[in-house]
Design a protein around this motif. Structure first.
Motif, PDB file in Angstrom:
ATOM      1  N   UNK A 295      16.116   0.240  -4.056  1.00  0.00           N
ATOM      2  CA  UNK A 295      16.521   1.593  -4.410  1.00  0.00           C
ATOM      3  C   UNK A 295      17.945   1.854  -3.941  1.00  0.00           C
ATOM      4  N   UNK A 296      18.760   2.328  -4.879  1.00  0.00           N
ATOM      5  CA  UNK A 296      20.182   2.563  -4.624  1.00  0.00           C
ATOM      6  C   UNK A 296      20.491   4.042  -4.791  1.00  0.00           C
ATOM      7  N   UNK A 297      21.171   4.633  -3.825  1.00  0.00           N
ATOM      8  CA  UNK A 297      21.595   6.019  -3.954  1.00  0.00           C
ATOM      9  C   UNK A 297      20.992   6.927  -2.900  1.00  0.00           C
ATOM     10  N   UNK A 298      21.373   8.193  -2.980  1.00  0.00           N
ATOM     11  CA  UNK A 298      20.989   9.214  -2.012  1.00  0.00           C
ATOM     12  C   UNK A 298      19.509   9.555  -2.135  1.00  0.00           C
ATOM     13  N   UNK A 299      18.799   9.491  -1.017  1.00  0.00           N
ATOM     14  CA  UNK A 299      17.368   9.818  -1.024  1.00  0.00           C
ATOM     15  C   UNK A 299      17.109  11.249  -1.462  1.00  0.00           C
ATOM     16  N   UNK A 300      18.112  12.119  -1.318  1.00  0.00           N
ATOM     17  CA  UNK A 300      17.944  13.524  -1.694  1.00  0.00           C
ATOM     18  C   UNK A 300      18.335  13.798  -3.145  1.00  0.00           C
ATOM     19  N   UNK A 301      18.701  12.781  -3.903  1.00  0.00           N
ATOM     20  CA  UNK A 301      19.086  12.985  -5.307  1.00  0.00           C
ATOM     21  C   UNK A 301      17.931  13.629  -6.070  1.00  0.00           C
ATOM     22  N   UNK A 302      18.233  14.563  -6.992  1.00  0.00           N
ATOM     23  CA  UNK A 302      17.170  15.297  -7.676  1.00  0.00           C
ATOM     24  C   UNK A 302      16.425  14.505  -8.753  1.00  0.00           C
ATOM     25  N   UNK A 303      16.951  13.348  -9.158  1.00  0.00           N
ATOM     26  CA  UNK A 303      16.309  12.547 -10.200  1.00  0.00           C
ATOM     27  C   UNK A 303      16.195  11.092  -9.755  1.00  0.00           C
ATOM     28  N   UNK A 304      15.195  10.394 -10.303  1.00  0.00           N
ATOM     29  CA  UNK A 304      15.027   8.969 -10.043  1.00  0.00           C
ATOM     30  C   UNK A 304      15.015   8.212 -11.357  1.00  0.00           C
ATOM     31  N   UNK A 305      15.878   7.222 -11.472  1.00  0.00           N
ATOM     32  CA  UNK A 305      15.897   6.335 -12.636  1.00  0.00           C
ATOM     33  C   UNK A 305      15.296   5.003 -12.219  1.00  0.00           C
ATOM     34  N   UNK A 306      14.266   4.573 -12.920  1.00  0.00           N
ATOM     35  CA  UNK A 306      13.657   3.274 -12.657  1.00  0.00           C
ATOM     36  C   UNK A 306      14.182   2.290 -13.692  1.00  0.00           C
ATOM     37  N   UNK A 307      14.774   1.214 -13.229  1.00  0.00           N
ATOM     38  CA  UNK A 307      15.357   0.218 -14.121  1.00  0.00           C
ATOM     39  C   UNK A 307      14.586  -1.088 -13.985  1.00  0.00           C
TER      40      UNK A 307
ATOM     41  N   UNK B 264      25.578  11.514  -6.561  1.00  0.00           N
ATOM     42  CA  UNK B 264      24.420  12.115  -5.897  1.00  0.00           C
ATOM     43  C   UNK B 264      23.422  12.753  -6.829  1.00  0.00           C
ATOM     44  N   UNK B 265      23.499  12.437  -8.115  1.00  0.00           N
ATOM     45  CA  UNK B 265      22.614  13.065  -9.107  1.00  0.00           C
ATOM     46  C   UNK B 265      21.331  12.280  -9.328  1.00  0.00           C
ATOM     47  N   UNK B 266      21.378  10.957  -9.094  1.00  0.00           N
ATOM     48  CA  UNK B 266      20.253  10.081  -9.427  1.00  0.00           C
ATOM     49  C   UNK B 266      20.111   9.003  -8.353  1.00  0.00           C
ATOM     50  N   UNK B 267      18.872   8.665  -8.024  1.00  0.00           N
ATOM     51  CA  UNK B 267      18.582   7.435  -7.275  1.00  0.00           C
ATOM     52  C   UNK B 267      18.151   6.391  -8.296  1.00  0.00           C
ATOM     53  N   UNK B 268      18.572   5.153  -8.111  1.00  0.00           N
ATOM     54  CA  UNK B 268      18.196   4.080  -9.034  1.00  0.00           C
ATOM     55  C   UNK B 268      17.204   3.158  -8.350  1.00  0.00           C
ATOM     56  N   UNK B 269      16.030   3.028  -8.936  1.00  0.00           N
ATOM     57  CA  UNK B 269      14.970   2.189  -8.393  1.00  0.00           C
ATOM     58  C   UNK B 269      14.826   0.955  -9.281  1.00  0.00           C
ATOM     59  N   UNK B 270      15.244  -0.189  -8.765  1.00  0.00           N
ATOM     60  CA  UNK B 270      15.224  -1.427  -9.545  1.00  0.00           C
ATOM     61  C   UNK B 270      13.915  -2.189  -9.365  1.00  0.00           C
ATOM     62  N   UNK B 271      13.321  -2.569 -10.495  1.00  0.00           N
ATOM     63  CA  UNK B 271      12.183  -3.483 -10.508  1.00  0.00           C
ATOM     64  C   UNK B 271      12.702  -4.797 -11.079  1.00  0.00           C
TER      65      UNK B 271
ATOM     66  N   UNK C  75      26.018  17.467 -14.377  1.00  0.00           N
ATOM     67  CA  UNK C  75      27.265  16.975 -13.801  1.00  0.00           C
ATOM     68  C   UNK C  75      27.465  15.495 -13.894  1.00  0.00           C
ATOM     69  N   UNK C  76      26.990  14.860 -14.985  1.00  0.00           N
ATOM     70  CA  UNK C  76      27.160  13.423 -15.142  1.00  0.00           C
ATOM     71  C   UNK C  76      28.637  13.108 -15.411  1.00  0.00           C
ATOM     72  N   UNK C  77      29.254  12.243 -14.611  1.00  0.00           N
ATOM     73  CA  UNK C  77      30.657  11.917 -14.840  1.00  0.00           C
ATOM     74  C   UNK C  77      30.878  11.372 -16.247  1.00  0.00           C
ATOM     75  N   UNK C  78      32.004  11.737 -16.857  1.00  0.00           N
ATOM     76  CA  UNK C  78      32.357  11.227 -18.169  1.00  0.00           C
ATOM     77  C   UNK C  78      31.777  12.005 -19.316  1.00  0.00           C
TER      78      UNK C  78
END
Length: 227
Positions: free
Chosen positions: A55-67, A94-101, A223-226
């Motif tokens: 898992x990559x990113x801030x534990x307090x991020x409001x969303x989780x993306x599982x990849x 800080x918007x998303x945590x990325x959870x890699x499988x 607030x997604x960059x780009x």
């Protein structure tokens, strides 16, 4: 289990969608290695192991993306250099945590042990603090049989502990559990991205940075960059 996409989608990180490629996924016939340059947007972010996931990113991020990815999947590499960039930048904001499988199903389909060996090395890279950089290198290599050779290109990664974990496959049980998570998920292929449990970026959006950034925004990531 069937793999229904030869062109779809996570990342480092890994993240995006290629316009015009359609909805495909990695299978034995689609494996190819084509080196590419990858974003290092996720480098330096907090990276932890949570059970069979990285898992990559801030534990307090409001969303989780599982990849879901397989190191030998050429479309996972395409995702990392496009949609994955947008995802990594959202994590850096800080918007998303990325959870890699990290799956290894392509070994059974294509022969060899490259996926499992690379998955073991990716797990070891977390301890060395170089997961994002090493994941980009592994995907660019097409899941090389010798992860240590790939690691030579990642500054600060090689060392006694990392090398021993790779040579002895110290994380083989972790690799097996990550593969079970993939098999039991029902996602059907790699790369696949779930945002808060719902699949996003189906089709070409996974492989286009701007398009995937819009997918994230439309799915409620503010607030997604780009974008």
């Amino acid at each position: 289990m069937p793999v229904r996409r030869s062109v779809r989608a996570v990342v480092a990180l890994a993240a995006a969608g290629v316009v015009g490629l359609g909805a495909a996924g990695c299978s034995a016939s689609s494996v190819a290695s084509s080196p590419a340059s990858f974003s290092t947007a996720a480098a330096g972010l907090t990276t932890v192991v949570e059970g069979p996931r990285i898992v990559v990113g801030d534990a307090a991020a409001p969303h989780t993306a599982t990849v879901f990815l397989d190191p030998r999947c050429s479309y996972c590499a395409k995702f990392e250099e496009s949609g994955g960039v947008a995802l990594a930048e959202a994590a850096a904001a800080g918007k998303v945590r990325i959870s890699y499988v990290v799956a290894s199903f392509l070994d059974a389909r294509s022969g060899g042990t490259a996926s499992a060996r690379s998955a073991n090395a990716l797990r070891a890279s977390v301890e060395a603090g170089r997961f994002a950089e090493f994941q980009a290198a592994v995907l660019a290599s097409g899941g090389a049989e010798d992860p240590l050779r790939v690691a030579d290109g990642v500054e600060g990664l090689r060392g006694a502990e990392f090398d021993r974990a790779v040579r002895e496959e110290s994380y083989r049980d972790w690799v097996a559990s990550a593969e079970r998570v993939f098999e039991e998920s029902g996602v059907g292929g790699t790369p696949t991205v779930l945002l808060d449990g719902r699949e996003v970026g189906v089709g070409g959006a996974l492989y286009d940075e701007a398009a995937f950034a819009r997918v994230l925004r439309d799915a409620g990531v503010s607030g997604v960059p780009g974008v």
